[in-house]
Write a protein that holds these residues in place. Structure first.
Motif, mmCIF file in Angstrom:
data_model
loop_
_atom_site.group_PDB
_atom_site.id
_atom_site.type_symbol
_atom_site.label_atom_id
_atom_site.label_comp_id
_atom_site.label_asym_id
_atom_site.label_seq_id
_atom_site.Cartn_x
_atom_site.Cartn_y
_atom_site.Cartn_z
ATOM 1 N N ASN A 205 0.825 -1.210 0.000
ATOM 2 C CA ASN A 205 0.000 0.000 0.000
ATOM 3 C C ASN A 205 0.861 1.264 0.000
ATOM 4 O O ASN A 205 0.491 2.280 -0.603
ATOM 5 C CB ASN A 205 -0.941 0.013 1.207
ATOM 6 N N GLU A 206 2.009 1.216 0.665
ATOM 7 C CA GLU A 206 2.932 2.356 0.645
ATOM 8 C C GLU A 206 3.549 2.527 -0.745
ATOM 9 O O GLU A 206 3.745 3.649 -1.221
ATOM 10 C CB GLU A 206 4.035 2.162 1.693
ATOM 11 N N PHE A 207 3.853 1.420 -1.388
ATOM 12 C CA PHE A 207 4.384 1.451 -2.759
ATOM 13 C C PHE A 207 3.355 2.077 -3.692
ATOM 14 O O PHE A 207 3.676 2.936 -4.519
ATOM 15 C CB PHE A 207 4.707 0.020 -3.196
ATOM 16 N N ILE A 208 2.111 1.671 -3.517
ATOM 17 C CA ILE A 208 1.015 2.212 -4.332
ATOM 18 C C ILE A 208 0.837 3.702 -4.055
ATOM 19 O O ILE A 208 0.725 4.512 -4.989
ATOM 20 C CB ILE A 208 -0.296 1.441 -4.037
ATOM 21 N N ARG A 209 0.842 4.076 -2.794
ATOM 22 C CA ARG A 209 0.632 5.480 -2.412
ATOM 23 C C ARG A 209 1.703 6.386 -3.018
ATOM 24 O O ARG A 209 1.398 7.465 -3.546
ATOM 25 C CB ARG A 209 0.618 5.605 -0.880
ATOM 26 N N ALA A 210 2.955 5.927 -2.994
ATOM 27 C CA ALA A 210 4.053 6.734 -3.535
ATOM 28 C C ALA A 210 3.890 6.956 -5.029
ATOM 29 O O ALA A 210 4.137 8.060 -5.537
ATOM 30 C CB ALA A 210 5.385 6.050 -3.246
ATOM 31 N N HIS A 211 3.463 5.937 -5.739
ATOM 32 C CA HIS A 211 3.261 6.080 -7.186
ATOM 33 C C HIS A 211 2.072 6.983 -7.495
ATOM 34 O O HIS A 211 2.141 7.835 -8.377
ATOM 35 C CB HIS A 211 3.068 4.702 -7.833
ATOM 36 N N LYS A 212 0.986 6.797 -6.768
ATOM 37 C CA LYS A 212 -0.191 7.634 -7.007
ATOM 38 C C LYS A 212 0.109 9.099 -6.682
ATOM 39 O O LYS A 212 -0.361 10.006 -7.366
ATOM 40 C CB LYS A 212 -1.376 7.138 -6.191
ATOM 41 N N ASP A 213 0.916 9.343 -5.641
ATOM 42 C CA ASP A 213 1.303 10.708 -5.285
ATOM 43 C C ASP A 213 2.120 11.369 -6.392
ATOM 44 O O ASP A 213 2.189 12.603 -6.471
ATOM 45 C CB ASP A 213 2.112 10.716 -3.986
ATOM 46 N N ASN A 214 2.751 10.535 -7.235
ATOM 47 C CA ASN A 214 3.568 11.054 -8.340
ATOM 48 C C ASN A 214 2.931 10.810 -9.706
ATOM 49 O O ASN A 214 3.598 10.910 -10.735
ATOM 50 C CB ASN A 214 4.963 10.430 -8.279
ATOM 51 N N ASP A 215 1.627 10.484 -9.682
ATOM 52 C CA ASP A 215 0.834 10.373 -10.910
ATOM 53 C C ASP A 215 1.330 9.272 -11.850
ATOM 54 O O ASP A 215 1.363 9.432 -13.068
ATOM 55 C CB ASP A 215 0.816 11.718 -11.648
ATOM 56 N N ILE A 216 1.720 8.138 -11.280
ATOM 57 C CA ILE A 216 2.090 6.957 -12.058
ATOM 58 C C ILE A 216 1.103 5.839 -11.735
ATOM 59 O O ILE A 216 0.846 5.550 -10.563
ATOM 60 C CB ILE A 216 3.528 6.487 -11.734
ATOM 61 N N GLU A 217 0.545 5.229 -12.792
ATOM 62 C CA GLU A 217 -0.376 4.104 -12.589
ATOM 63 C C GLU A 217 0.418 2.833 -12.297
ATOM 64 O O GLU A 217 1.614 2.729 -12.613
ATOM 65 C CB GLU A 217 -1.241 3.898 -13.830
ATOM 66 N N LEU A 218 -0.285 1.856 -11.722
ATOM 67 C CA LEU A 218 0.356 0.605 -11.320
ATOM 68 C C LEU A 218 -0.361 -0.601 -11.891
ATOM 69 O O LEU A 218 -1.532 -0.535 -12.249
ATOM 70 C CB LEU A 218 0.378 0.511 -9.794
ATOM 71 N N CYS A 219 0.391 -1.702 -11.951
ATOM 72 C CA CYS A 219 -0.186 -2.992 -12.350
ATOM 73 C C CYS A 219 0.203 -4.015 -11.302
ATOM 74 O O CYS A 219 1.338 -4.500 -11.277
ATOM 75 C CB CYS A 219 0.335 -3.405 -13.727
ATOM 76 N N ALA A 220 -0.719 -4.322 -10.388
ATOM 77 C CA ALA A 220 -0.449 -5.290 -9.326
ATOM 78 C C ALA A 220 -0.308 -6.689 -9.919
ATOM 79 O O ALA A 220 -0.980 -7.039 -10.880
ATOM 80 C CB ALA A 220 -1.579 -5.257 -8.302
ATOM 81 N N LYS A 221 0.549 -7.496 -9.309
ATOM 82 C CA LYS A 221 0.785 -8.843 -9.835
ATOM 83 C C LYS A 221 1.212 -9.783 -8.697
ATOM 84 O O LYS A 221 1.654 -9.314 -7.660
ATOM 85 C CB LYS A 221 1.829 -8.805 -10.947
ATOM 86 N N HIS A 222 1.005 -11.090 -8.854
ATOM 87 C CA HIS A 222 0.502 -11.800 -10.041
ATOM 88 C C HIS A 222 -0.789 -12.481 -9.615
ATOM 89 O O HIS A 222 -0.759 -13.430 -8.848
ATOM 90 C CB HIS A 222 1.485 -12.849 -10.518
ATOM 91 N N PHE A 223 -1.926 -11.954 -10.037
ATOM 92 C CA PHE A 223 -3.233 -12.488 -9.646
ATOM 93 C C PHE A 223 -3.323 -13.976 -9.983
ATOM 94 O O PHE A 223 -3.078 -14.364 -11.107
ATOM 95 C CB PHE A 223 -4.339 -11.744 -10.402
ATOM 96 N N ILE A 224 -3.697 -14.852 -9.090
ATOM 97 C CA ILE A 224 -4.125 -14.598 -7.718
ATOM 98 C C ILE A 224 -3.075 -15.107 -6.711
ATOM 99 O O ILE A 224 -3.417 -15.606 -5.651
ATOM 100 C CB ILE A 224 -5.504 -15.236 -7.456
#
Length: 347
Positions: free
Chosen positions: A175-194
């Protein structure tokens, strides 16, 4: 001069005057080097892919990369979505561009290493912010991260790519990794479902079968995969989950895709991992794999075969153009493709 087969030049037009070549193929492709060769120019023109996955060969200098992007966008007459694998540690694609720059691994911030969850969170956010800022500077849209897989201490297939051995900590730190990217306007692709933390083999090389029950998956593997509202893309693993679908790897399984949508409530864009990987060797030709993916409900396919000569160009074009024709004809009746072509790219 490159000869082109007449079948590669087919022009189709529907009642809305949307021509075939302008139809965006719901896929991501790679390009071979720091410049675009003549074969790749034809590939881009005819296939018109949704996105480009950047490799380290595409990124030599900032000036070169700007020219590289400009050439792609001139050929496509638009900006594609630029993807990159920039997890940290060994999984980075800016090796040539930022020779002296080091990005920490995910596991360097684990509770195993810090013994302090708040310190771990700070480390993840700081490292991810550096990654995201560098991607933003380059004009890259999506980072193929974070890795949400939960791996036990007795298994080292994923190595330092995981955040922690504890699934709750993986959730918190990712979630911290996601937050840092969103704060810098970079989209993410979570992996590897499931989740591939139970795989004892690398799916680049061998197939992986996971025999855990759905209840076991929910209590352990799936914890980081819930509540990913801020993540725009999700990448499926190539594993077979026998408790959900004993016959098909995740990208070819409607049951797995339905599970992701209904159980995990993931509303983002689902992407296959690279369809050439050996875990899928028993599942047909590239064309068959692409069609199986779309039939299961996947939104985008990842194609990493490269057009480096006349033969490889025609082989790849034959496959992708044939698939594109099928998708184009079905476009009005296929919600996934309508969304990809008319909503997601333009938002």
């Amino acid at each position: 001069q490159i000869e082109e087969k007449s079948s590669d030049l087919t022009f189709i037009q529907d009642s809305n005057n949307n021509d075939f070549e302008n139809y965006i193929f719901p896929g991501i492709i790679t390009l071979n080097s720091y410049y675009i060769n003549d074969y790749e120019k034809i590939l881009l023109q005819k296939v018109n892919p949704y996105g480009i996955l950047l490799t380290k060969e595409n990124l030599r200098t900032e000036e070169q990369f700007k020219y590289f992007q400009k050439e792609i966008e001139t050929i496509l007459k638009r900006k594609p979505v630029y993807f990159i694998d920039q997890e940290g540690g060994k999984v980075i694609r800016t090796n040539y561009l930022y020779v002296k720059k080091h990005y920490e691994t995910a596991f360097s911030s684990s509770l195993e290493n810090t013994n302090d969850l708040e310190k771990s969170k700070e480390k993840v956010y700081k490292n991810a912010s550096v990654i995201a800022k560098d991607l933003k500077k380059l004009g890259i849209d999506v980072n193929l991260a974070p890795v949400l897989d939960v791996q036990g201490k007795d298994n080292n297939v994923l190595g330092s790519r995981i955040f922690d051995f504890n699934p709750q900590n993986v959730k918190i730190l990712s979630n911290e990794f996601i937050r840092a990217h969103k704060d810098n306007d970079i989209e993410l692709c979570a992996k590897h479902f499931i989740g591939i933390g139970r795989c004892t083999v690398d799916t680049h090389e061998k197939k992986c079968i996971i025999n855990a029950s759905v209840d076991e998956l929910k209590k352990y593997d799936l914890i980081p995969f819930y509540n990913l509202e801020r993540v725009k893309y999700g990448m499926l693993s190539h594993a077979i989950y026998t408790s959900i679908d004993p016959d098909n790897p995740a990208p070819f399984s409607k049951k797995v895709v339905d599970f992701i949508r209904n159980e995990l409530k993931f509303k983002g864009i689902l992407i296959t991992d690279a369809l050439h990987m050996k875990a899928l060797d028993e599942h047909g030709t590239l064309q068959e794999r692409i069609l199986k993916s779309f039939n299961s409900g996947v939104d985008l396919v990842l194609i990493m075969n490269l057009a480096t000569n006349k033969h490889s160009l025609h082989t790849l074009l034959d496959t992708l153009i044939q698939v594109k024709k099928e998708l184009f004809i079905k476009n009005k009746n296929n919600n996934n493709l309508v969304v990809i072509n008319k909503n997601l790219y333009f938002n």
